[in-house]
Design a protein around this motif. Structure first.
Motif: not given
Length: 95
Positions: A16, A19-20, A22-24, A26, A29, A42, A44-46
Motif C-alpha cells: 500500500e 502504491n501510494e 508511485t502516485q505523483p 502526494n 513522494r 511521473d 517512475s516505476s516501483e
C-alpha cells in the motif's frame, strides 16, 4: 557500476505504501524526493521508488550511526579532554 535485481517480499501495508509512493504529487513522494535529493518523475516505476526508499533509509541509518557515535565520544570525554578542547578552540581562533 553494475546493477543487480533483488527479490523483496512485501506485506499488504508495504504494498500500500509503495502504491501510494508511485502516485505523483502526494506529500510522501515529495518528502522522499527531499530526503534523497532525487525527483521521481511521473513515470517512475516501483523499482525507482524502492531504490529511492533504500537510499533514504541508508542515509537515515548513517545519520543515526554518526549521532550515536558522537554521543558516545562526548560521553567518554573527561575534564582533561574538555579543558583541552576549550583551550584548542581559543588557539585555533588566534586568541
Amino acid at each position: 557500476m553494475s546493477t543487480t535485481r533483488k527479490s523483496v517480499p512485501l506485506d499488504a501495508s508495504e504494498l500500500e505504501a509503495l502504491n501510494e509512493l508511485t502516485q505523483p504529487g502526494n506529500a510522501y513522494r515529495t518528502a522522499l524526493a527531499e530526503l534523497t535529493g532525487v525527483e521521481l518523475g511521473d513515470g517512475s516505476s516501483e523499482a525507482d521508488v524502492l531504490r529511492a526508499l533504500l537510499s533514504a533509509g541508508r542515509a537515515a541509518v548513517a545519520e543515526k550511526v554518526a549521532v550515536t557515535g558522537y554521543a558516545a565520544w562526548a560521553a567518554d570525554m573527561d575534564e582533561e579532554d574538555i579543558a583541552y578542547r576549550r583551550a584548542r578552540r581559543g588557539w585555533d581562533r588566534g586568541e
